[in-house]
Design a protein around this motif. Structure first.
Motif, PDB file in Angstrom:
ATOM      1  N   PHE A 122       0.835  -1.207   0.000  1.00 26.73           N
ATOM      2  CA  PHE A 122       0.000   0.000   0.000  1.00 26.73           C
ATOM      3  C   PHE A 122       0.865   1.251   0.000  1.00 26.73           C
ATOM      4  CE2 PHE A 122      -1.839   3.371   2.660  1.00 26.73           C
ATOM      5  CZ  PHE A 122      -2.984   3.672   1.936  1.00 26.73           C
ATOM      6  N   LEU A 123       1.896   1.273   0.830  1.00 27.07           N
ATOM      7  CA  LEU A 123       2.743   2.456   0.971  1.00 27.07           C
ATOM      8  C   LEU A 123       3.441   2.821  -0.329  1.00 27.07           C
ATOM      9  CD1 LEU A 123       3.913   4.595   2.927  1.00 27.07           C
ATOM     10  CD2 LEU A 123       5.750   2.969   3.439  1.00 27.07           C
ATOM     11  N   TYR A 124       3.812   1.827  -1.119  1.00 28.19           N
ATOM     12  CA  TYR A 124       4.571   2.095  -2.341  1.00 28.19           C
ATOM     13  C   TYR A 124       3.730   1.972  -3.613  1.00 28.19           C
ATOM     14  CZ  TYR A 124       8.613   2.286   0.638  1.00 28.19           C
ATOM     15  OH  TYR A 124       9.499   2.652   1.624  1.00 28.19           O
ATOM     16  N   GLU A 127      -1.449   4.573  -6.690  1.00 33.20           N
ATOM     17  CA  GLU A 127      -2.781   4.330  -7.255  1.00 33.20           C
ATOM     18  C   GLU A 127      -3.686   3.639  -6.240  1.00 33.20           C
ATOM     19  OE1 GLU A 127      -4.933   2.132 -11.082  1.00 33.20           O
ATOM     20  OE2 GLU A 127      -2.752   1.998 -10.809  1.00 33.20           O
ATOM     21  N   LEU A 128      -3.137   2.704  -5.480  1.00 35.18           N
ATOM     22  CA  LEU A 128      -3.913   2.008  -4.461  1.00 35.18           C
ATOM     23  C   LEU A 128      -4.300   2.968  -3.332  1.00 35.18           C
ATOM     24  CD1 LEU A 128      -5.093  -0.660  -3.470  1.00 35.18           C
ATOM     25  CD2 LEU A 128      -2.877  -1.184  -2.411  1.00 35.18           C
ATOM     26  N   GLN A 129      -3.427   3.891  -2.998  1.00 40.19           N
ATOM     27  CA  GLN A 129      -3.747   4.887  -1.972  1.00 40.19           C
ATOM     28  C   GLN A 129      -4.919   5.768  -2.391  1.00 40.19           C
ATOM     29  OE1 GLN A 129      -0.533   7.024  -0.078  1.00 40.19           O
ATOM     30  NE2 GLN A 129       0.949   5.406  -0.505  1.00 40.19           N
ATOM     31  N   GLU A 130      -4.955   6.137  -3.658  1.00 41.38           N
ATOM     32  CA  GLU A 130      -6.077   6.955  -4.146  1.00 41.38           C
ATOM     33  C   GLU A 130      -7.385   6.170  -4.083  1.00 41.38           C
ATOM     34  OE1 GLU A 130      -5.965  10.095  -4.717  1.00 41.38           O
ATOM     35  OE2 GLU A 130      -3.786  10.319  -4.620  1.00 41.38           O
ATOM     36  N   LYS A 131      -7.332   4.902  -4.461  1.00 37.92           N
ATOM     37  CA  LYS A 131      -8.527   4.059  -4.393  1.00 37.92           C
ATOM     38  C   LYS A 131      -8.961   3.838  -2.946  1.00 37.92           C
ATOM     39  CE  LYS A 131      -7.934   1.563  -8.771  1.00 37.92           C
ATOM     40  NZ  LYS A 131      -9.248   1.978  -9.315  1.00 37.92           N
ATOM     41  N   ALA A 132      -7.980   3.738  -2.049  1.00 42.94           N
ATOM     42  CA  ALA A 132      -8.289   3.555  -0.630  1.00 42.94           C
ATOM     43  C   ALA A 132      -8.994   4.786  -0.061  1.00 42.94           C
ATOM     44  CB  ALA A 132      -7.007   3.277   0.148  1.00 42.94           C
ATOM     45  N   PHE A 133      -8.541   5.949  -0.458  1.00 42.90           N
ATOM     46  CA  PHE A 133      -9.187   7.169   0.037  1.00 42.90           C
ATOM     47  C   PHE A 133     -10.659   7.200  -0.366  1.00 42.90           C
ATOM     48  CE2 PHE A 133     -10.679  11.494  -0.535  1.00 42.90           C
ATOM     49  CZ  PHE A 133     -10.435  12.033   0.715  1.00 42.90           C
ATOM     50  N   ASN A 216     -21.493   3.619   0.188  1.00 45.56           N
ATOM     51  CA  ASN A 216     -21.331   2.207  -0.161  1.00 45.56           C
ATOM     52  C   ASN A 216     -20.853   1.429   1.067  1.00 45.56           C
ATOM     53  OD1 ASN A 216     -20.769  -0.313  -1.214  1.00 45.56           O
ATOM     54  ND2 ASN A 216     -19.383   0.419  -2.815  1.00 45.56           N
ATOM     55  N   LYS A 217     -21.722   0.611   1.587  1.00 42.60           N
ATOM     56  CA  LYS A 217     -21.427  -0.155   2.797  1.00 42.60           C
ATOM     57  C   LYS A 217     -20.245  -1.103   2.589  1.00 42.60           C
ATOM     58  CE  LYS A 217     -23.619  -3.386   6.035  1.00 42.60           C
ATOM     59  NZ  LYS A 217     -24.876  -4.122   6.364  1.00 42.60           N
ATOM     60  N   ARG A 218     -20.108  -1.647   1.388  1.00 43.97           N
ATOM     61  CA  ARG A 218     -19.076  -2.667   1.122  1.00 43.97           C
ATOM     62  C   ARG A 218     -17.946  -2.156   0.226  1.00 43.97           C
ATOM     63  NH1 ARG A 218     -24.052  -5.038   1.225  1.00 43.97           N
ATOM     64  NH2 ARG A 218     -24.334  -6.759   2.677  1.00 43.97           N
ATOM     65  N   ALA A 219     -17.683  -0.897   0.280  1.00 38.54           N
ATOM     66  CA  ALA A 219     -16.644  -0.318  -0.578  1.00 38.54           C
ATOM     67  C   ALA A 219     -15.279  -0.942  -0.296  1.00 38.54           C
ATOM     68  CB  ALA A 219     -16.571   1.190  -0.359  1.00 38.54           C
ATOM     69  N   LYS A 220     -14.568  -1.321  -1.368  1.00 32.37           N
ATOM     70  CA  LYS A 220     -13.227  -1.898  -1.259  1.00 32.37           C
ATOM     71  C   LYS A 220     -12.283  -1.175  -2.213  1.00 32.37           C
ATOM     72  CE  LYS A 220     -14.631  -5.181   1.558  1.00 32.37           C
ATOM     73  NZ  LYS A 220     -14.208  -5.221   2.983  1.00 32.37           N
TER      74      LYS A 220
END
Length: 223
Positions: A122-124, A127-133, A216-220
């Motif tokens: 996640f740290l590196y 793109e995943l960080q943006e999706k996580a936000f 979204n209750k189940r957002a991933k």
């Protein structure tokens, strides 16, 4: 003989004529002969604004240089970049003293709720960080949907409650702490280890357009 003598006089005479014409004063310009009457003179020249870009240089060897634009207005992008700047100065690769990770400073437990179980990856992975936000905001919006409907537009302890302020405060303290703040009308005001409070985030991030964030209750967060 006469022809040779005449040549001696002709050449200097020609040179003098050229010099005289070059040095002859030209007649002054009579401006009265010219007019702008009937001409279209209504021109508008756009003034260039100075650049408002703020460069954030990061020391991590895996990171390329990024340029951030804090002046994105009240859009969703303005919201997330303003929040990121508050959290980490926009640094994807930072870890704070409490172990919170990345541009938006996520904790490991919150990451698990949105489907991320590898903090190092996640740290590196920007793109995943943006999706996580986005996924975290969608999940928080679903949890707080009734409170948003009930309190949006009202004042609590002098702070105008808005959806973006609620979501920002939930990012800081979790949706449970935001519920307590709203339903106690400000008497329960969570503060993190660095002194940031629900009330402060509610005020600082008020008025952004977060309508594009869908509850979204189940957002991933999935790449």
């Amino acid at each position: 003989m006469f022809k040779k003598i005449s040549n001696y006089f002709a050449i200097p005479l020609a040179i003098c004529s050229v010099v005289f014409m070059a040095l002859k004063p030209s007649p002054s310009l009579d401006v009265a002969m010219y007019s702008t009457e009937g001409m279209e003179l209504d021109f508008t020249v756009q003034k260039e604004e100075p650049s408002k870009a703020t460069e954030v240089h990061l020391s991590n060897p895996f990171q390329t240089q990024h340029t951030y634009f804090p002046y994105l207005g009240k859009s969703y992008h303005g919201f997330k970049e303003a929040l990121a700047f508050k959290e980490s100065r926009g640094d994807y690769f930072t870890v704070n003293t409490l172990g919170y990770l990345g541009k938006y400073q996520f904790g490991a437990e919150t990451l698990k709720l949105i489907g991320i179980y590898n903090p190092q990856k996640f740290l590196y992975t920007p793109e995943l960080q943006e999706k996580a936000f986005l996924a975290n905001a969608e999940r928080n919006k679903w949890i707080l949907r009734r409170d948003i409907k009930r309190f949006d537009g009202k004042y609590i302890n002098g702070v105008l409650v808005t959806e973006s302020g609620i979501l920002a405060a939930a990012h800081l303290a979790g949706p449970g702490s935001v519920k307590k703040f709203l339903r106690s009308y400000g008497s329960q005001n969570f503060s993190d280890a660095y002194g940031s409070t629900v009330k402060h985030y509610m005020k600082k991030f008020s008025g952004y357009d977060t309508s594009s964030i869908k509850a979204n209750k189940r957002a991933k967060a999935i790449l």
